[in-house]
Design a protein around this motif. Structure first.
Motif, PDB file in Angstrom:
ATOM      1  N   UNK A  20      -1.700 -78.120  20.673  1.00  0.00           N
ATOM      2  CA  UNK A  20      -1.495 -77.991  22.121  1.00  0.00           C
ATOM      3  C   UNK A  20      -2.613 -78.680  22.900  1.00  0.00           C
ATOM      4  N   UNK A  21      -3.854 -78.565  22.412  1.00  0.00           N
ATOM      5  CA  UNK A  21      -4.983 -79.240  23.065  1.00  0.00           C
ATOM      6  C   UNK A  21      -4.803 -80.754  23.016  1.00  0.00           C
ATOM      7  N   UNK A  22      -4.316 -81.242  21.884  1.00  0.00           N
ATOM      8  CA  UNK A  22      -4.099 -82.688  21.740  1.00  0.00           C
ATOM      9  C   UNK A  22      -2.995 -83.179  22.680  1.00  0.00           C
ATOM     10  N   UNK A  23      -1.935 -82.401  22.800  1.00  0.00           N
ATOM     11  CA  UNK A  23      -0.844 -82.764  23.720  1.00  0.00           C
ATOM     12  C   UNK A  23      -1.348 -82.811  25.156  1.00  0.00           C
ATOM     13  N   UNK A  24      -2.149 -81.812  25.535  1.00  0.00           N
ATOM     14  CA  UNK A  24      -2.708 -81.781  26.894  1.00  0.00           C
ATOM     15  C   UNK A  24      -3.629 -82.975  27.142  1.00  0.00           C
ATOM     16  N   UNK A  25      -4.465 -83.294  26.159  1.00  0.00           N
ATOM     17  CA  UNK A  25      -5.391 -84.419  26.302  1.00  0.00           C
ATOM     18  C   UNK A  25      -4.648 -85.743  26.376  1.00  0.00           C
ATOM     19  N   UNK A  26      -3.575 -85.867  25.603  1.00  0.00           N
ATOM     20  CA  UNK A  26      -2.746 -87.084  25.690  1.00  0.00           C
ATOM     21  C   UNK A  26      -2.171 -87.244  27.091  1.00  0.00           C
ATOM     22  N   UNK A  27      -1.817 -86.130  27.706  1.00  0.00           N
ATOM     23  CA  UNK A  27      -1.311 -86.177  29.075  1.00  0.00           C
ATOM     24  C   UNK A  27      -2.353 -86.690  30.053  1.00  0.00           C
ATOM     25  N   UNK A  28      -3.630 -86.455  29.747  1.00  0.00           N
ATOM     26  CA  UNK A  28      -4.708 -86.913  30.625  1.00  0.00           C
ATOM     27  C   UNK A  28      -4.989 -88.408  30.482  1.00  0.00           C
ATOM     28  N   UNK A  29      -4.767 -88.943  29.272  1.00  0.00           N
ATOM     29  CA  UNK A  29      -5.178 -90.332  29.048  1.00  0.00           C
ATOM     30  C   UNK A  29      -4.017 -91.317  28.989  1.00  0.00           C
ATOM     31  N   UNK A  73     -12.370 -82.123  25.369  1.00  0.00           N
ATOM     32  CA  UNK A  73     -13.415 -82.884  26.060  1.00  0.00           C
ATOM     33  C   UNK A  73     -13.112 -84.383  26.043  1.00  0.00           C
ATOM     34  N   UNK A  74     -12.562 -84.878  24.950  1.00  0.00           N
ATOM     35  CA  UNK A  74     -12.163 -86.287  24.908  1.00  0.00           C
ATOM     36  C   UNK A  74     -11.057 -86.558  25.927  1.00  0.00           C
ATOM     37  N   UNK A  75     -10.153 -85.609  26.091  1.00  0.00           N
ATOM     38  CA  UNK A  75      -9.101 -85.750  27.093  1.00  0.00           C
ATOM     39  C   UNK A  75      -9.655 -85.786  28.495  1.00  0.00           C
ATOM     40  N   UNK A  76     -10.671 -84.959  28.768  1.00  0.00           N
ATOM     41  CA  UNK A  76     -11.295 -84.955  30.089  1.00  0.00           C
ATOM     42  C   UNK A  76     -11.991 -86.276  30.385  1.00  0.00           C
ATOM     43  N   UNK A  77     -12.476 -86.930  29.324  1.00  0.00           N
ATOM     44  CA  UNK A  77     -13.141 -88.226  29.507  1.00  0.00           C
ATOM     45  C   UNK A  77     -12.145 -89.361  29.745  1.00  0.00           C
ATOM     46  N   UNK A  78     -10.854 -89.069  29.500  1.00  0.00           N
ATOM     47  CA  UNK A  78      -9.788 -90.067  29.719  1.00  0.00           C
ATOM     48  C   UNK A  78     -10.059 -91.364  28.955  1.00  0.00           C
ATOM     49  N   UNK A  79     -10.478 -91.205  27.718  1.00  0.00           N
ATOM     50  CA  UNK A  79     -10.807 -92.344  26.856  1.00  0.00           C
ATOM     51  C   UNK A  79      -9.559 -92.784  26.089  1.00  0.00           C
ATOM     52  N   UNK A  80      -8.952 -93.890  26.501  1.00  0.00           N
ATOM     53  CA  UNK A  80      -7.692 -94.343  25.887  1.00  0.00           C
ATOM     54  C   UNK A  80      -7.864 -94.803  24.443  1.00  0.00           C
ATOM     55  N   UNK A  81      -9.089 -95.105  24.040  1.00  0.00           N
ATOM     56  CA  UNK A  81      -9.307 -95.536  22.656  1.00  0.00           C
ATOM     57  C   UNK A  81      -9.071 -94.388  21.666  1.00  0.00           C
TER      58      UNK A  81
END
Length: 202
Positions: free
Chosen positions: A188-197, A161-169
């Motif tokens: 894997x979720x963290x890697x995917x979220x990093x890709x979003x932000x 969900x943090x990745x979907x919010x694209x919160x760079x902080x």
């Protein structure tokens, strides 16, 4: 055509793939098609298909369906994942008129006993996501708290969900989880979220 031919009463990977493809395209026409399906046949759908249709409507930015989705969210007898994805879609569609509804449900969950709160965890975190999309940035602390949960499913959901919010902080904490979390699904979720932000070169 795949969705219509394969049917929606039984969980079907082919149908879910088609729904996700519509969501990725993000067109209004796709949103309209899914919203019509939800309105006409929602009571007879498999719960996983129904939840993913609602999520996809949000990603297609089809605001015309928000009242239908809000009514599904209000139904306490509805499947918890269907309600959770309804909350998510309300946030994605920026349904500010439903902010008080989301806040009231969050308060209701907080008043439940420990076992019921655990059962409603997924709904709780998707409501937090929706409220953040509607401008309530102070709820981010609850998602960050979720990353420290002993439950890997909650950690992965919070990270997603943090990745979907694209919160760079959140970049540093996501990097830490991508490298060091003991659970592969969380990493894997963290890697995917990093890709979003993050830019592709990071």
């Amino acid at each position: 055509r795949i969705i219509e031919s394969e049917g929606i009463k039984i969980n079907n990977n082919l149908v879910l793939t088609a729904i996700n493809s519509i969501a990725k395209l993000g067109t209004k026409e796709g949103g309209r098609f899914l919203a019509t399906l939800l309105k006409d046949k929602g009571d007879y759908m498999d719960k996983t298909i129904k939840a993913n249709i609602i999520l996809a409507i949000g990603k297609c930015n089809y605001k015309e369906a928000i009242s239908v989705i809000a009514n599904i969210f209000k139904d306490v007898n509805e499947d918890v994942y269907v309600r959770a994805y309804s909350a998510n879609a309300i946030g994605t569609l920026l349904g500010k008129e439903y902010k008080s509804l989301l806040e009231a449900e969050l308060s209701r969950i907080n008043q439940k006993g420990i076992y019921e709160r655990e059962r409603l965890k997924v709904l709780y975190f998707h409501i937090l996501y929706a409220l953040m999309k509607l401008g309530e940035q102070d709820v981010k602390k609850y998602l960050l708290k979720g990353i420290r949960s002993t439950n890997p499913k909650i950690r992965a959901l919070s990270i997603h969900l943090l990745g979907e919010l694209k919160d760079t902080s959140c970049r540093d904490i996501l990097l830490y989880r991508a490298k060091y979390d003991e659970n592969i699904n969380v990493r894997l979720a963290a890697i995917e979220s990093l890709g979003n932000i993050c830019p592709p070169n990071i």
